[in-house]
Design a protein around this motif. Structure first.
Motif, PDB file in Angstrom:
ATOM      1  N   PHE A  11       0.831  -1.201   0.000  1.00  0.00           N
ATOM      2  CA  PHE A  11       0.000   0.000   0.000  1.00  0.00           C
ATOM      3  C   PHE A  11       0.870   1.257   0.000  1.00  0.00           C
ATOM      4  N   LEU A  12       1.924   1.261   0.811  1.00  0.00           N
ATOM      5  CA  LEU A  12       2.819   2.412   0.897  1.00  0.00           C
ATOM      6  C   LEU A  12       3.519   2.669  -0.437  1.00  0.00           C
ATOM      7  N   VAL A  13       3.989   1.606  -1.088  1.00  0.00           N
ATOM      8  CA  VAL A  13       4.655   1.757  -2.384  1.00  0.00           C
ATOM      9  C   VAL A  13       3.673   2.279  -3.422  1.00  0.00           C
ATOM     10  N   ARG A  14       2.441   1.782  -3.401  1.00  0.00           N
ATOM     11  CA  ARG A  14       1.439   2.262  -4.355  1.00  0.00           C
ATOM     12  C   ARG A  14       1.087   3.726  -4.104  1.00  0.00           C
ATOM     13  N   ALA A  15       1.023   4.144  -2.842  1.00  0.00           N
ATOM     14  CA  ALA A  15       0.713   5.536  -2.510  1.00  0.00           C
ATOM     15  C   ALA A  15       1.828   6.466  -3.006  1.00  0.00           C
ATOM     16  N   VAL A  16       3.078   6.066  -2.806  1.00  0.00           N
ATOM     17  CA  VAL A  16       4.209   6.869  -3.280  1.00  0.00           C
ATOM     18  C   VAL A  16       4.189   6.934  -4.805  1.00  0.00           C
ATOM     19  N   ASN A  17       3.910   5.807  -5.455  1.00  0.00           N
ATOM     20  CA  ASN A  17       3.840   5.772  -6.911  1.00  0.00           C
ATOM     21  C   ASN A  17       2.733   6.702  -7.413  1.00  0.00           C
ATOM     22  N   PHE A  18       1.585   6.717  -6.744  1.00  0.00           N
ATOM     23  CA  PHE A  18       0.483   7.581  -7.131  1.00  0.00           C
ATOM     24  C   PHE A  18       0.872   9.060  -6.987  1.00  0.00           C
ATOM     25  N   ALA A  19       1.549   9.408  -5.892  1.00  0.00           N
ATOM     26  CA  ALA A  19       1.977  10.793  -5.689  1.00  0.00           C
ATOM     27  C   ALA A  19       2.983  11.221  -6.762  1.00  0.00           C
ATOM     28  N   LEU A  20       3.880  10.322  -7.132  1.00  0.00           N
ATOM     29  CA  LEU A  20       4.839  10.643  -8.192  1.00  0.00           C
ATOM     30  C   LEU A  20       4.140  10.791  -9.541  1.00  0.00           C
ATOM     31  N   ASP A  21       3.131   9.968  -9.796  1.00  0.00           N
ATOM     32  CA  ASP A  21       2.361  10.101 -11.039  1.00  0.00           C
ATOM     33  C   ASP A  21       1.687  11.469 -11.125  1.00  0.00           C
ATOM     34  N   ILE A  22       1.151  11.946 -10.007  1.00  0.00           N
ATOM     35  CA  ILE A  22       0.519  13.269 -10.000  1.00  0.00           C
ATOM     36  C   ILE A  22       1.552  14.357 -10.268  1.00  0.00           C
ATOM     37  N   ALA A  23       2.719  14.254  -9.644  1.00  0.00           N
ATOM     38  CA  ALA A  23       3.769  15.250  -9.846  1.00  0.00           C
ATOM     39  C   ALA A  23       4.240  15.254 -11.305  1.00  0.00           C
ATOM     40  N   ILE A  24       4.381  14.092 -11.898  1.00  0.00           N
ATOM     41  CA  ILE A  24       4.797  14.007 -13.297  1.00  0.00           C
ATOM     42  C   ILE A  24       3.726  14.576 -14.209  1.00  0.00           C
ATOM     43  N   PHE A  25       2.446  14.325 -13.891  1.00  0.00           N
ATOM     44  CA  PHE A  25       1.356  14.873 -14.689  1.00  0.00           C
ATOM     45  C   PHE A  25       1.375  16.396 -14.674  1.00  0.00           C
ATOM     46  N   ILE A  26       1.609  16.982 -13.497  1.00  0.00           N
ATOM     47  CA  ILE A  26       1.655  18.451 -13.388  1.00  0.00           C
ATOM     48  C   ILE A  26       2.833  19.005 -14.181  1.00  0.00           C
ATOM     49  N   ALA A  27       3.988  18.371 -14.077  1.00  0.00           N
ATOM     50  CA  ALA A  27       5.165  18.836 -14.820  1.00  0.00           C
ATOM     51  C   ALA A  27       4.939  18.728 -16.325  1.00  0.00           C
TER      52      ALA A  27
END
Length: 84
Positions: A11-27
């Motif tokens: 769950f923790l790895v998936r949450a971090v992956n999701f947060a990174l996906d959002i950051a990449i989407f914004i960039a």
């Protein structure tokens, strides 16, 4: 017990992956905006300025009038002759 810990780590790895996906989407969105507008960088628009008080508006108008008269000396001279 090991399944609970393993589930939490997944769950923790998936949450971090999701947060990174959002950051990449914004960039990527900012990069696409720069490409479509031709701007070198995104800038923030300053908030609306406060209106000047009446005394400051009069002083600004007087300064603009003096500058206009300085730029056109012939009209300034004829204006002073007519006024006297």
């Amino acid at each position: 017990m090991i399944e609970i810990v393993w589930g939490f780590l997944v769950f923790l790895v998936r949450a971090v992956n999701f947060a990174l996906d959002i950051a990449i989407f914004i960039a990527d969105s900012q990069y696409l905006a720069r490409l479509t507008t031709g701007a070198d960088k995104l800038v923030e628009v300053p908030p609306d300025t406060k209106p000047l008080p009446p005394a400051a508006q009069r002083a600004l108008a007087e300064a603009e009038e003096r500058e206009r008269l300085r730029a056109q000396p012939d009209q300034a001279a004829s204006g002073t002759i007519q006024a006297s």
